[in-house]
Design an enzyme around this catalytic site. Structure first.
Site, PDB file in Angstrom:
ATOM      1  N   GLU A   1       0.660  -1.355  -0.039  1.00  0.00           N
ATOM      2  CA  GLU A   1       0.200  -0.084  -0.034  1.00  0.00           C
ATOM      3  C   GLU A   1       0.908   1.251   0.021  1.00  0.00           C
ATOM      4  O   GLU A   1       1.663   1.313   0.889  1.00  0.00           O
ATOM      5  CB  GLU A   1      -0.975  -0.037   1.211  1.00  0.00           C
ATOM      6  CG  GLU A   1      -1.916  -1.152   1.141  1.00  0.00           C
ATOM      7  CD  GLU A   1      -2.812  -1.109   2.464  1.00  0.00           C
ATOM      8  OE1 GLU A   1      -3.721  -1.860   2.603  1.00  0.00           O
ATOM      9  OE2 GLU A   1      -2.405  -0.328   3.543  1.00  0.00           O
ATOM     10  N   CYS A   2       0.446   2.206  -0.808  1.00  0.00           N
ATOM     11  CA  CYS A   2       1.158   3.454  -0.915  1.00  0.00           C
ATOM     12  C   CYS A   2       2.692   3.584  -0.876  1.00  0.00           C
ATOM     13  O   CYS A   2       3.186   3.006  -1.907  1.00  0.00           O
ATOM     14  CB  CYS A   2       0.676   4.327   0.012  1.00  0.00           C
ATOM     15  SG  CYS A   2       0.665   6.231  -0.128  1.00  0.00           S
TER      16      CYS A   2
END
Length: 491
Positions: free
Chosen positions: A383-384
């Site tokens: 994520e991210c």
């Protein structure tokens, strides 16, 4: 006015009819001092041997790290965009009553970026003070601010309503006097059920607080004191908000000194009395908290979770959820370790600040190689910041470009503003949040992201049998079967 609810027999006896002393600190806007005042108040509770369980309204990762820094146990998020009313209430009660060192351990690796082993020092506090505890909830943004900027969905107000919590409004008194009474009146009257019971004035002198107190209390709320201008009343920030606790100079001393000030300038006993006055929490259909909404599953295997200075943005409830599914979480550091842990079936690469540590991440060639060689062989959920770590290259804070793992044919680069900021729902049904100044030359196209209360949408993320990666920070319980199916290979 607040109303006291009634407990139900379905809740186990030692929950004392859902007696949950609790307080929610809110403010008219961001930057009013909520986080520091919350931390100072938590330090006071610690001194008084009151075992606090903390929550943050909304999707913020950093403020719960400050709560954890003070108390030594994980903080949780309460977000009413991710979960509905009954799910919020169940989560709140679950974490309040079941929080202890055995059930929610603070992993040693998770505290590396704090600079000391706070988990070992403080988790016993919960066990020793089961009958003397309270919940402290920190609000997000302005009290009524929610999704799309025009709704209360996901707001502190909505969390206060769902948890039936009394609210103390922290008002920045710098540069104003009587006008503050008008502001407070507006917040009280904007919603008839505002739940605002009191006010704390921040950045105000004792003399001004004394003059304003009777004027404000005529509005029907109690003034619980003030916070004077002082060197201790500030926290360092950067592009994603506050810097991490371990990066702030002499933070423990600053919080201790700030708590000393609050002991003198706030009516702490009055705040504690308010938290207890409305401690009964209505059932509202919540099942026995021992059930936790699901049956404990058999052991599923080990998941390696990246957690260090560069990767530290995780919803604690996501980690708890994986444990509920039967997975053992093994924490490791892409910055400091040389290899992935052995015997794992998946890797979780969370968000954080890889751009700040791009050079050091790039120089750890053994770890880059370990992840690259595992790509396609074990499940990876990124994520991210963790997603950027899988790129060919990443632009660092210094403007230079550094090689990363090379698992994805993409480059991460800096932008001058927040990219695709805010809540989203993905076409697969799971809800998420985006908050990043860095972007990608290939952000993925597996799902469509839709912003709530808006026509805006875009394609994002990579989904294969072995990979789930992209900028969105997923909240697992918003679509639990999606995460379960990915880990079991059923997507």
């Amino acid at each position: 006015m607040l109303t006291e609810g009634n407990g139900k027999d379905t809740i186990r006896k030692d929950c004392d009819r859902l007696s949950v002393p609790r307080i929610l600190f809110a403010s008219p806007a961001s930057g009013s001092g909520k986080t520091l005042i919350t931390c100072g108040f938590l330090e006071i509770l610690k001194r008084r041997k009151i075992a606090a369980v903390t929550f943050k309204c909304g999707p913020d990762y950093i403020d719960p790290l400050f709560h954890q820094y003070v108390l030594g146990i994980p903080g949780y998020n309460l977000d009413s965009f991710f979960l509905g009313r009954e799910e919020i209430r169940r989560l709140f009660l679950d974490k309040f009553f079941l929080q202890d060192a055995e059930k929610s351990p603070v992993p040693d690796a998770g505290n590396l970026f704090f600079g000391d082993r706070i988990g070992e020092r403080m988790t016993a506090n919960i066990r020793q003070n089961r009958d003397n505890r309270m919940a402290v909830i920190e609000g997000v943004m302005g009290y009524y601010d929610g999704a799309a900027g025009t709704t209360v969905t996901g707001s502190s107000y909505e969390i206060a309503a769902f948890t039936e919590s009394p609210v103390i409004l922290i008002v920045n008194g710098k540069g104003a006097s009587l006008s503050l009474a008008a502001l407070i009146r507006g917040f009280l009257e904007y919603r008839s059920d505002s739940r605002i019971c009191g006010v704390i004035f921040n950045r105000m002198s004792a003399a001004m607080e004394e003059r304003l107190r009777p004027v404000v209390e005529e509005l029907g709320v109690k003034v619980f004191g003030f916070v004077p201008e002082c060197a201790q009343a500030s926290l360092e920030s950067r592009h994603l908000g506050l810097t991490l606790p371990g990066e702030q100079k002499r933070l423990r001393e600053k919080i201790a000194a700030f708590a000393d000030i609050l002991e003198e300038s706030l009516d702490v006993d009055g705040i504690l009395a308010l938290s207890r006055r409305y401690s009964a929490c209505a059932d509202g259909g919540i099942r026995d908290i021992n059930d936790n909404g699901r049956t404990q599953m058999r052991k599923q295997g080990r998941i390696a979770v990246a957690r260090d200075e560069a990767f530290c943005f995780y919803y604690q409830d996501n980690l708890d959820y994986l444990r509920e599914l039967g997975y053992e979480l093994i924490f490791f550091s892409p910055l400091h370790d040389r290899h992935l842990p052995e015997g794992i079936l998946a890797v979780l690469l969370g968000g954080g600040y890889p751009e700040r540590y791009a050079q050091h991440l790039s120089e750890n060639g053994e770890m880059l190689r370990s992840i690259r060689e595992s790509f396609g062989r074990i499940k990876i959920l990124a994520e991210c910041g963790g997603f950027l770590y899988l790129h060919q290259t990443l632009e660092g804070m210094d403007g230079k470009t550094y090689p990363m793992t090379g698992c994805l044919d993409a480059a991460g680069y800096r932008t001058e503003k927040l990219s695709r900021f805010g809540y989203i729902q993905l076409s697969c049904g799971i809800r998420a949040h985006e908050f990043h100044y860095w972007d990608s030359t290939a952000p993925g196209e597996s799902f469509v992201a839709e912003k709530p209360f808006s026509e805006r949408r875009w394609r994002c993320m990579y989904e294969t049998e072995m990979l789930l990666a992209g900028f969105p920070h997923l909240y697992y319980r918003s679509k639990p079967e999606f995460i379960e199916n990915f880990l079991k290979g059923q997507n």
